[in-house]
Motif scaffolding. Sequence first.
Motif, PDB file in Angstrom:
ATOM      1  N   TYR A 279       0.798  -1.228   0.000  1.00 40.86           N
ATOM      2  CA  TYR A 279       0.000   0.000   0.000  1.00 40.86           C
ATOM      3  C   TYR A 279       0.837   1.287   0.000  1.00 40.86           C
ATOM      4  O   TYR A 279       0.523   2.241  -0.740  1.00 40.86           O
ATOM      5  CB  TYR A 279      -1.008  -0.010   1.158  1.00 40.86           C
ATOM      6  N   PRO A 280       1.925   1.349   0.764  1.00 40.33           N
ATOM      7  CA  PRO A 280       2.683   2.621   0.769  1.00 40.33           C
ATOM      8  C   PRO A 280       3.296   2.975  -0.581  1.00 40.33           C
ATOM      9  O   PRO A 280       3.700   4.120  -0.780  1.00 40.33           O
ATOM     10  CB  PRO A 280       3.798   2.363   1.799  1.00 40.33           C
ATOM     11  N   ASN A 281       3.375   2.030  -1.475  1.00 36.65           N
ATOM     12  CA  ASN A 281       4.012   2.304  -2.769  1.00 36.65           C
ATOM     13  C   ASN A 281       3.040   2.732  -3.862  1.00 36.65           C
ATOM     14  O   ASN A 281       3.445   2.857  -5.023  1.00 36.65           O
ATOM     15  CB  ASN A 281       4.785   1.062  -3.246  1.00 36.65           C
ATOM     16  N   VAL A 282       1.789   2.962  -3.542  1.00 36.20           N
ATOM     17  CA  VAL A 282       0.849   3.342  -4.606  1.00 36.20           C
ATOM     18  C   VAL A 282       1.331   4.577  -5.343  1.00 36.20           C
ATOM     19  O   VAL A 282       1.690   5.576  -4.726  1.00 36.20           O
ATOM     20  CB  VAL A 282      -0.597   3.588  -4.091  1.00 36.20           C
TER      21      VAL A 282
END
Lengths: 483, 483
Positions: free
Chosen positions: A99-102
């Motif tokens: 998720y943090p890499n979206v």
Amino acid sequence: MDMMFHCLGYKPRPQILLGTFIHSKNRDELEYLHNSAVAVDWQGTICAVVKDRGSAGVARDVVLRTLGWGIDDVDIIECLEGQFFFPGFVDTHVHASQYPNVGIFGKTTLLDWLDKYTFPLESSLADLAKARRVYAACIRRTLAHGTTTASYYATIDVRATNLLVDLCLSIGQRAFVGRVCMDRKGLCRDFYRDESPEASIRATEATIAYIGQVDPGYQLVSPILTPRFAPACSTEAMKGLAKIQKEKSLFVQTHVSENKGEVQLVKDMFPESSSYTAVYDDHGLLTDKTVLAHAVHLTEAEAALVAQRGSKVSHCPCSNSSLSSGDAGVRWMWERGIDVGLGTDMSGGYSPSILEAARQATLTSRHLAMQIEDGERRERCKLTVEESLYLATRGGAICLGLGDKVGGFEVGKQLDAQLIGLGIVESDGLRAGEVTMDWIDAGNVDIFGWETWEEKIAKWLYNGDDRNTKMVWVQGRLVHTRR
Amino acid sequence: MDMMFHCLGYKPRPQILLGTFIHSKNRDELEYLHNSAVAVDWQGTICAVVKDRGSAGVARDVVLRTLGWGIDDVDIIECLEGQFFFPGFVDTHVHASQYPNVGIFGKTTLLDWLDKYTFPLESSLADLAKARRVYAACIRRTLAHGTTTASYYATIDVRATNLLVDLCLSIGQRAFVGRVCMDRKGLCRDFYRDESPEASIRATEATIAYIGQVDPGYQLVSPILTPRFAPACSTEAMKGLAKIQKEKSLFVQTHVSENKGEVQLVKDMFPESSSYTAVYDDHGLLTDKTVLAHAVHLTEAEAALVAQRGSKVSHCPCSNSSLSSGDAGVRWMWERGIDVGLGTDMSGGYSPSILEAARQATLTSRHLAMQIEDGERRERCKLTVEESLYLATRGGAICLGLGDKVGGFEVGKQLDAQLIGLGIVESDGLRAGEVTMDWIDAGNVDIFGWETWEEKIAKWLYNGDDRNTKMVWVQGRLVHTRR
């Protein structure tokens, strides 16, 4: 079931929802129910649906009379003018751990993207404090976008995967949670790999056992077998997972034919199998409980095999465009008898929203259509608003074996739903509520008042976001609300 | 200049903006200025830029000393940790009159879309109350998305077009406003058509004269000659517009080569011209002040002609995908020496947001790349985050002749800018400010804290929306703000 009481606004009382309900009648059509009532028992199951009466009040009274409920014994939720209830969205393919890499993918494609962005982030979630922060943010964010069911890939780490299970239960999102199996040296880097096929199976069993303990009967969270994708898995590990699948009748999720380089890699690695899809079939993993993500470059023979086995496809248009994987043909798969749902595929896909996935599904179908010479086939290729919202709800539910449980407003189904509100443009061009003291941000869907319901839904599909999702229920429990 | 005082928050005082400023250094790179100050005089012109000091306070003191300003004589706007100033967006192609139809297009393509959805709505805006509601909503909505300059198509109606001018002035958006010229029988329906070439020219001149009266010197709003597209215009009308263009040196906007059916139609209608682009050239309308929307199916000869004349292209990816028009190649145009900007093209495009257009520009470039076999060309085809944000700001400014006036933070430019804020994820996965009494919706961009600035910008491009645009200035005036 104690954990249920932690959920926002959970009250073990029956509820009656009143107003307009919209859901898929079939793949081609939405059904619009006005002045209607949906009664939900204290366990979250829909126990009565009263359609199209003279007013919401009439519908409510019919429900009360029919069920023998007193008005003081129930909670009533009535939607305002222009609002409507819609089934919750089903995300059939999402990596919670990414998720943090979206939005972070640069010009990479699948294989270099895994190495550059994905494996480092996933492996770092062995830090449980970090995992908690990432997973909680992902669950809250997707719930806010109306995703009531998500099929999650976690990481290889058992404790972090179990934490994702805990968070789904406590925050209240229906989920399949898969510990990622990846034990093959080479593609899997040493810093992020199951040590052996045996270790891979043991760790998988540990998570299955954990879910069985914290959610017996898999009321809200189910385990899902998750061989990452063929190039990451040894033959032994895949066969071990297939054995578990047969014994426990669990769901399976993996990737197939996402990218041409990957397809070639699989061909080189598994020369004994006749295709990428056949690799899974040869290892006993192509079942009617298998969800295959992407399926961009399937051959006719592969599509026939998928259909024959009853396996499902998770269409991930945001990801397929972002990583330049290709344009998957939903119509093409439907015509071959394959059930399809939508996946955000974060973070290959940039968006947490299944509404965005539905929007991009319509656009991807048009990108495909543009390449078709024959006029009739070209037109058929395009997905309609109705079809994309079917994919987002009932289509996804069917992929995950929940076709009888969620995806529409019918007696016997669970209340997995969202309340949608659109913005209303006043005569001065401002939105209702925008300049009052109690400032309301109604989002980007501007309704002028002359639109048909079909047009309102189209406007919601193309400009809607989480601001339009005012309330979200899972199993009848209110799990998200916004001003 | 009285109208300026109607604008929200307008104060005729100098301002100093402090903190992080990000803008395009060139097509390939963003420049990141931290601990910097931008001083803006009372007329909205940037008069000093102090870069990269030890702190914002130091930068501020340097500005005050350099300009001889006292701290009590200026307004100071300092961005918070994680926020940054960015140039306002430039929308080089947008039909204000179609705003209510965003998202409503079904399976249509250009020519049937015009007949089914567009002409009926546009003609109905002869009702000035309706026009006021639609235009005000469109301006407010696009400003909220950070669009500080818009090149608008209105309708054929002079009074409604002038009303759009008034609203741009009073709400405070920099704009080009074009009365739509369309006088050719057949394609133009009788209910919505200029009566004759002479009527078309007269009506155009009336709007030009009006703008000259209410905004002498075109400080905020400029007229723009707007032949709808070749198939809608008589030869006489186009020649009349070309004459005005030469006399008054005005900008021109029109459509070119959007859709294959349209290209064929033009070929049939103008057999004496060698191409669609050549039609405009043959009528004197292909100038270095001409903005051509779409340009999806240009031939090499047409691209060479566009480049030779110095005409510009407005790339409209949302619209080109929605109406199945095709994938326009920005890299291809750049390589041929054509300047390109972005257009929302509402309502062919579904979104009011240039950030969405930038996002879809990157995806469209990937859809094109997927069709290219040669690896090097394929990679080059893809647009980067930096390139798409260049298109959204400086690229658009250059298209509209504003390259020296807006698009970046340089001395002598106007302050057309936005303050961007992203969401911060706390340790429990909630966003900062989300559960306090003073509930803040920080939008969908979740920053965990470990991201580089380049990654933050990528996250903003892919998940940002109007919630991240906290303040908007045009000509130094604060014209939009949100909680």
